[in-house]
Design a protein around this motif. Structure first.
Motif, PDB file in Angstrom:
ATOM      1  N   LYS A 172      54.413  49.820  26.838  1.00  0.00           N
ATOM      2  CA  LYS A 172      54.796  49.438  25.475  1.00  0.00           C
ATOM      3  C   LYS A 172      53.925  48.321  24.917  1.00  0.00           C
ATOM      4  CE  LYS A 172      59.649  50.740  26.117  1.00  0.00           C
ATOM      5  NZ  LYS A 172      61.056  50.258  26.089  1.00  0.00           N
ATOM      6  N   LEU A 173      53.156  47.682  25.784  1.00  0.00           N
ATOM      7  CA  LEU A 173      52.313  46.565  25.358  1.00  0.00           C
ATOM      8  C   LEU A 173      50.869  47.044  25.272  1.00  0.00           C
ATOM      9  CD1 LEU A 173      53.838  43.752  27.618  1.00  0.00           C
ATOM     10  CD2 LEU A 173      54.291  44.145  25.189  1.00  0.00           C
ATOM     11  N   ASN A 174      50.383  47.233  24.065  1.00  0.00           N
ATOM     12  CA  ASN A 174      49.031  47.765  23.867  1.00  0.00           C
ATOM     13  C   ASN A 174      48.147  46.896  22.985  1.00  0.00           C
ATOM     14  OD1 ASN A 174      49.301  50.385  25.338  1.00  0.00           O
ATOM     15  ND2 ASN A 174      50.952  50.649  23.852  1.00  0.00           N
ATOM     16  N   ASP A 175      48.748  45.951  22.253  1.00  0.00           N
ATOM     17  CA  ASP A 175      47.972  45.049  21.400  1.00  0.00           C
ATOM     18  C   ASP A 175      48.819  43.804  21.179  1.00  0.00           C
ATOM     19  OD1 ASP A 175      45.923  44.063  19.716  1.00  0.00           O
ATOM     20  OD2 ASP A 175      45.486  46.104  19.015  1.00  0.00           O
ATOM     21  N   ARG A 207      56.792  41.674  19.589  1.00  0.00           N
ATOM     22  CA  ARG A 207      57.880  42.632  19.430  1.00  0.00           C
ATOM     23  C   ARG A 207      58.749  42.711  20.690  1.00  0.00           C
ATOM     24  NH1 ARG A 207      54.893  46.900  18.358  1.00  0.00           N
ATOM     25  NH2 ARG A 207      54.857  46.369  16.151  1.00  0.00           N
ATOM     26  N   HIS A 208      58.117  42.752  21.849  1.00  0.00           N
ATOM     27  CA  HIS A 208      58.863  42.961  23.097  1.00  0.00           C
ATOM     28  C   HIS A 208      59.115  41.678  23.892  1.00  0.00           C
ATOM     29  CE1 HIS A 208      58.714  47.335  22.747  1.00  0.00           C
ATOM     30  NE2 HIS A 208      57.442  47.225  22.401  1.00  0.00           N
ATOM     31  N   GLU A 216      50.355  42.425  18.669  1.00  0.00           N
ATOM     32  CA  GLU A 216      51.616  42.473  17.929  1.00  0.00           C
ATOM     33  C   GLU A 216      52.761  43.009  18.793  1.00  0.00           C
ATOM     34  OE1 GLU A 216      49.304  46.234  16.700  1.00  0.00           O
ATOM     35  OE2 GLU A 216      48.886  44.086  16.961  1.00  0.00           O
ATOM     36  N   ASP A 217      52.426  43.805  19.824  1.00  0.00           N
ATOM     37  CA  ASP A 217      53.455  44.314  20.729  1.00  0.00           C
ATOM     38  C   ASP A 217      54.070  43.207  21.568  1.00  0.00           C
ATOM     39  OD1 ASP A 217      52.931  46.951  19.871  1.00  0.00           O
ATOM     40  OD2 ASP A 217      51.318  47.161  21.340  1.00  0.00           O
ATOM     41  N   LEU A 246      45.476  42.464  25.875  1.00  0.00           N
ATOM     42  CA  LEU A 246      46.338  42.547  24.707  1.00  0.00           C
ATOM     43  C   LEU A 246      45.848  41.694  23.542  1.00  0.00           C
ATOM     44  CD1 LEU A 246      49.746  42.290  26.602  1.00  0.00           C
ATOM     45  CD2 LEU A 246      48.569  44.373  25.859  1.00  0.00           C
TER      46      LEU A 246
END
Length: 294
Positions: free
Chosen positions: A169-172, A178-179, A174-175, A142
Motif C-alpha cells: 500500500k506504500l508506493n509514494d 495516508r497509512h 503521499e501514501d 517512498l
C-alpha cells in the motif's frame, strides 16, 4: 540474492565495538561491496541498518577504516548517543545507509544550494519490524527529505521493507501520510531538534521541510550512486575527501579491490558476540524542547 551476515567484534557500547559484513564467509565492505540494487527492475534496493529503531547509540559505517565496519561515533573521546527529545525515544525508524552511494562534498546541489555531507545516503526505514545492527534489508523508496546539517546537504530517504505488511500500500510519499499519519511530521521534528540537548541550534530543512516524492528521491539516489562510482574508481578522490577507505572485495576494476588472500582479512578478529556494555542511565533522560511543535 546474496546473503549477508554481520560479524560482531567487541562489546556494544564500547570504543572497540565493530560490525563487519560477511558474504559466503568472506568479509565484504557494507559501503562498497553490497549492491545498491537488489532488483533494479522491480525498484528494490538494499539498505544497511546501522541503528535499530528505539535505540540511542549513534552507530554508522566507518568511512575511513578498511572494509568499513559499523562502529559507534565518538566525540571528544566519548561514545555518542542520541538524546531522547520528548515524545521521541531514540531513533524512530530503522536508520541506516544505502550502499554504493556517496554525497559528494565538492558538488553543490542546485536546489538546496549546499554541498554533500561526504557520507553514504541516509535511510529511514519505516516498517513495523525492529531491525538489528548490520542487517541488510530489501526496501522500496517512498520519498526524501533534505536536511541542511551545519551547512551541508544531508538527504534522508524514506523507505519501507518490502516484506512489511503495508508495503503493497506504500508506493509514494503521499501514501505514508495516508497509512501512517503523523510520521512525516514526526520525522521532520526529530531531525530539527535532536541536537538541541547537546547545545546546538535547531536544524533546518530545504524545501520548507517538505518531503519530496519517489521520483525526486530516485533521482537523488542515482546521482549519489554515480558519485560513489567516481569515488571507488579513484584513490585520489578518496584521499582528498578525508582519506576515505575504498578497499573492497567485489568491485571489479576498482584500484582498491583486495584479493581473497590479502593479509587484511586475517587481521580481522572472529565473531565474538559479547554481552553489551552498560549504558549510562542519563542516556534515558527525557529532554523537553520548547520550540518543538507536536
Amino acid at each position: 540474492m546474496a546473503q549477508y551476515t554481520p560479524r560482531y567484534i567487541g562489546a556494544a557500547n564500547t570504543l572497540e565495538y565493530r560490525v563487519f559484513q560477511e558474504e559466503a564467509g568472506q568479509i565484504v565492505s557494507p559501503w562498497h561491496d553490497i549492491p545498491l540494487f537488489a532488483d533494479q527492475n522491480a525498484g528494490i534496493l538494499n539498505m544497511v541498518v546501522e541503528v535499530p529503531r528505539w535505540t540511542n547509540a549513534k552507530l554508522e559505517i566507518s568511512k575511513e577504516e578498511p572494509l568499513n565496519p559499523i562502529k559507534q561515533d565518538i566525540k571528544k573521546g566519548k561514545l555518542r548517543f542520541v538524546r531522547n527529545c520528548f515524545p521521541h525515544h531514540g531513533y524512530i525508524w530503522n536508520y541506516g545507509a544505502f550502499p554504493q552511494t556517496w554525497e559528494d562534498p565538492t558538488v553543490q546541489h542546485a536546489e538546496t544550494k549546499a554541498k554533500g555531507d561526504n557520507d553514504p545516503l541516509d535511510v529511514c526505514e519505516i516498517g513495523e519490524a525492529v531491525g538489528y545492527v548490520g542487517q541488510v534489508k530489501q526496501v522500496k523508496v517512498l520519498g526524501i527529505m533534505a536536511l541542511l546539517d551545519e551547512g551541508e546537504t544531508d538527504w534522508k530517504v524514506i523507505v519501507v521493507d518490502v516484506t512489511d505488511p503495508l508495503a503493497s500500500k506504500l508506493n509514494d510519499i503521499e501514501d505514508v501520510e495516508r497509512h501512517l499519519p503523523g510520521l512525516i511530521r514526526a520525522t521532520n521534528e526529530w531531525f530539527r531538534i535532536y541536537k538541541i540537548p547537546d547545545g546546538k541550534p535547531e536544524n533546518v530543512f530545504a524545501f520548507s521541510g517538505e518531503a519530496k516524492n519517489k521520483k525526486y528521491a530516485t533521482e537523488i539516489i542515482h546521482e549519489c550512486h554515480e558519485a560513489w562510482r567516481r569515488l571507488v574508481a579513484n584513490g585520489d578522490i578518496a584521499q582528498a575527501a578525508g582519506n576515505l577507505s575504498i578497499l573492497n572485495s567485489r568491485v571489479q576494476g576498482s584500484p582498491a579491490q583486495a584479493r581473497p588472500n590479502d593479509p587484511i582479512f586475517s587481521q580481522i578478529q572472529p565473531v565474538q558476540n559479547l554481552v553489551p556494555a552498560a549504558i549510562d542511565p542519563s542516556i534515558s533522560k527525557w529532554f523537553y524542547i520548547s520550540s518543538a511543535t507536536v
